[in-house]
Design a protein around this motif. Sequence first.
Motif, PDB file in Angstrom:
ATOM      1  N   PRO A  50       0.795  -1.238   0.000  1.00  0.00           N
ATOM      2  CA  PRO A  50       0.000   0.000   0.000  1.00  0.00           C
ATOM      3  C   PRO A  50       0.821   1.277   0.000  1.00  0.00           C
ATOM      4  N   GLU A  51       2.123   1.180   0.209  1.00  0.00           N
ATOM      5  CA  GLU A  51       2.950   2.385   0.115  1.00  0.00           C
ATOM      6  C   GLU A  51       2.919   2.983  -1.281  1.00  0.00           C
ATOM      7  N   VAL A  52       2.459   2.198  -2.280  1.00  0.00           N
ATOM      8  CA  VAL A  52       2.354   2.748  -3.636  1.00  0.00           C
ATOM      9  C   VAL A  52       1.382   3.913  -3.688  1.00  0.00           C
ATOM     10  N   ASP A  53       0.492   4.030  -2.711  1.00  0.00           N
ATOM     11  CA  ASP A  53      -0.497   5.110  -2.673  1.00  0.00           C
ATOM     12  C   ASP A  53      -0.124   6.206  -1.694  1.00  0.00           C
ATOM     13  N   LEU A  54       1.087   6.162  -1.178  1.00  0.00           N
ATOM     14  CA  LEU A  54       1.560   7.146  -0.204  1.00  0.00           C
ATOM     15  C   LEU A  54       2.816   7.812  -0.743  1.00  0.00           C
ATOM     16  N   PRO A  55       3.252   8.919  -0.135  1.00  0.00           N
ATOM     17  CA  PRO A  55       4.414   9.649  -0.665  1.00  0.00           C
ATOM     18  C   PRO A  55       5.652   8.760  -0.779  1.00  0.00           C
ATOM     19  N   GLU A  56       6.423   8.978  -1.830  1.00  0.00           N
ATOM     20  CA  GLU A  56       7.664   8.228  -2.018  1.00  0.00           C
ATOM     21  C   GLU A  56       8.589   8.434  -0.828  1.00  0.00           C
ATOM     22  N   GLY A  57       9.292   7.379  -0.485  1.00  0.00           N
ATOM     23  CA  GLY A  57      10.232   7.446   0.619  1.00  0.00           C
ATOM     24  C   GLY A  57       9.635   7.119   1.967  1.00  0.00           C
ATOM     25  N   ILE A  58       8.307   6.879   2.039  1.00  0.00           N
ATOM     26  CA  ILE A  58       7.707   6.559   3.330  1.00  0.00           C
ATOM     27  C   ILE A  58       8.253   5.232   3.833  1.00  0.00           C
ATOM     28  N   ASP A  59       8.445   5.140   5.133  1.00  0.00           N
ATOM     29  CA  ASP A  59       8.878   3.895   5.752  1.00  0.00           C
ATOM     30  C   ASP A  59       7.796   2.835   5.514  1.00  0.00           C
ATOM     31  N   PRO A  60       8.145   1.700   4.879  1.00  0.00           N
ATOM     32  CA  PRO A  60       7.117   0.692   4.601  1.00  0.00           C
ATOM     33  C   PRO A  60       6.490   0.096   5.847  1.00  0.00           C
ATOM     34  N   TYR A  61       7.108   0.328   7.019  1.00  0.00           N
ATOM     35  CA  TYR A  61       6.560  -0.181   8.264  1.00  0.00           C
ATOM     36  C   TYR A  61       5.830   0.900   9.061  1.00  0.00           C
ATOM     37  N   ASP A  62       5.621   2.057   8.451  1.00  0.00           N
ATOM     38  CA  ASP A  62       4.876   3.130   9.107  1.00  0.00           C
ATOM     39  C   ASP A  62       3.423   2.693   9.318  1.00  0.00           C
ATOM     40  N   PRO A  63       2.815   3.026  10.464  1.00  0.00           N
ATOM     41  CA  PRO A  63       1.422   2.622  10.702  1.00  0.00           C
ATOM     42  C   PRO A  63       0.453   3.072   9.614  1.00  0.00           C
ATOM     43  N   THR A  64       0.737   4.210   8.969  1.00  0.00           N
ATOM     44  CA  THR A  64      -0.175   4.674   7.919  1.00  0.00           C
ATOM     45  C   THR A  64      -0.191   3.732   6.714  1.00  0.00           C
ATOM     46  N   VAL A  65       0.885   2.971   6.531  1.00  0.00           N
ATOM     47  CA  VAL A  65       0.936   2.017   5.416  1.00  0.00           C
ATOM     48  C   VAL A  65      -0.091   0.910   5.637  1.00  0.00           C
ATOM     49  N   TYR A  66      -0.117   0.374   6.849  1.00  0.00           N
ATOM     50  CA  TYR A  66      -1.071  -0.701   7.146  1.00  0.00           C
ATOM     51  C   TYR A  66      -2.503  -0.164   7.134  1.00  0.00           C
ATOM     52  N   ALA A  67      -2.685   1.072   7.603  1.00  0.00           N
ATOM     53  CA  ALA A  67      -4.023   1.670   7.566  1.00  0.00           C
ATOM     54  C   ALA A  67      -4.495   1.854   6.127  1.00  0.00           C
ATOM     55  N   ARG A  68      -3.586   2.243   5.241  1.00  0.00           N
ATOM     56  CA  ARG A  68      -3.973   2.407   3.838  1.00  0.00           C
ATOM     57  C   ARG A  68      -4.325   1.053   3.219  1.00  0.00           C
ATOM     58  N   ALA A  69      -3.625   0.002   3.609  1.00  0.00           N
ATOM     59  CA  ALA A  69      -3.971  -1.331   3.113  1.00  0.00           C
ATOM     60  C   ALA A  69      -5.415  -1.662   3.457  1.00  0.00           C
ATOM     61  N   ARG A  70      -5.821  -1.366   4.695  1.00  0.00           N
ATOM     62  CA  ARG A  70      -7.200  -1.659   5.096  1.00  0.00           C
ATOM     63  C   ARG A  70      -8.193  -0.793   4.316  1.00  0.00           C
ATOM     64  N   GLU A  71      -7.863   0.480   4.113  1.00  0.00           N
ATOM     65  CA  GLU A  71      -8.736   1.350   3.330  1.00  0.00           C
ATOM     66  C   GLU A  71      -8.918   0.803   1.912  1.00  0.00           C
ATOM     67  N   ASN A  72      -7.836   0.355   1.322  1.00  0.00           N
ATOM     68  CA  ASN A  72      -7.905  -0.156  -0.047  1.00  0.00           C
ATOM     69  C   ASN A  72      -8.689  -1.468  -0.122  1.00  0.00           C
TER      70      ASN A  72
END
Length: 412
Positions: A50-72
Amino acid sequence: MSLIKPVAGLRPAPGRAAEVAAPPYDVMNAAEARRMVVGRPWSFLHISRPEVDLPEGIDPYDPTVYARARENLDRMLAEGVLIRDPSPGYQAYRLTMGAHTQIGLVASASVAAYDAGRIKKHEFTRPVKEDDRVRQIEALNAQTGPVFLVYRATPAIDAVLAAVSAAPAEVDITAADGVRHEIWTIAEPDLIACLTTAFDALDALYVADGHHRSAAASRVAAARRAANPQHSGDEPCNGFLAVIFPHDQMQILDYNRVVRDLNGHDAASFLHRLHDAFRVEPSTTPVKPAQPAEFGLYLEGRWYRLTLDPALIPDDPVERLDVSLLQNHLIGPILGIQDPRRDERIDFVGGIRGLDGLVKRVDSGEMAVAFALYPTQMQDLMAVADAGEVMPPKSTWFEPKLADGLVSHVLD
């Protein structure tokens, strides 16, 4: 508890599989994943990476990454791109790559059997990758990447899968890499019972690929058991999503090595050192090893065939592997790389890239020397697992690979 159980899978709606199917989450980097989703709004990479939908360079283990996975995931459910099977069942899953074909069973594999060692491992896991898969499962309340399991070929199972796959497939897509994926639902109660009984008769299953996913599933199940005093053992979290193939249909490719320097040797002195353990023969053509204990060597634009002295091959199931023989008699003592898991002087090249992939790394000047290996055999993998041992890093490269998104396992 049964070794396997049917699963009410989460799958693409009819006609949507080609839009959803994606390569496994761990076979590409973030930049490659971003390119793969261009023009593909329903690619499963929006869930698995899901980091593909977040700004480049974001930590792939950032909590927002997992939250975006659930949104998707929720978006794909709301739009009807993904739907839940009405009742638990099995599926037959056939992979075709060129002339190679293999057919396995999609099922929920028992976490209890995994914890007890009846589903056997052959690799160490890395805590950071395990933690990542735990967070992904918890965020989605689902297991989205099937674990690749193997059983010893059994006529009773093989015949059922062959018969099921004789009919037209419900899902039949060819991915961008040319691999064909076909799926058939197995919903008949008698057939489900037959397969469950046949698998229960097996001594063991083997993890081929997916050690982090299976370990994470075990951790999630343990946490949910601890949090639920009324835990019955029948909850979906007590299994992990798997596709299980017979061992004699597996295709393991070579997993080759490239090294950045010769550890202070020049080419002549390096080749001279090899004669202590190997027969060294120049070759006018690229060397693809045809048998165990034979290696291809590419150095300064020339190929050599190395054959290890048979007296140096031990009986131990780990030490006799070609990856161990090369490490113990050349890469360690001559090139000075004692820990290939961490040493940055060594890199690994999957056999899917061919011998040209080795030549390019050396001819570019990035690497000094390349080694082509004979593929690890499935019987060797099972022997290591049966002995309770662990294989060296980068010992196996399985092809073809399963697709993500064609079936997921919801944990409620």
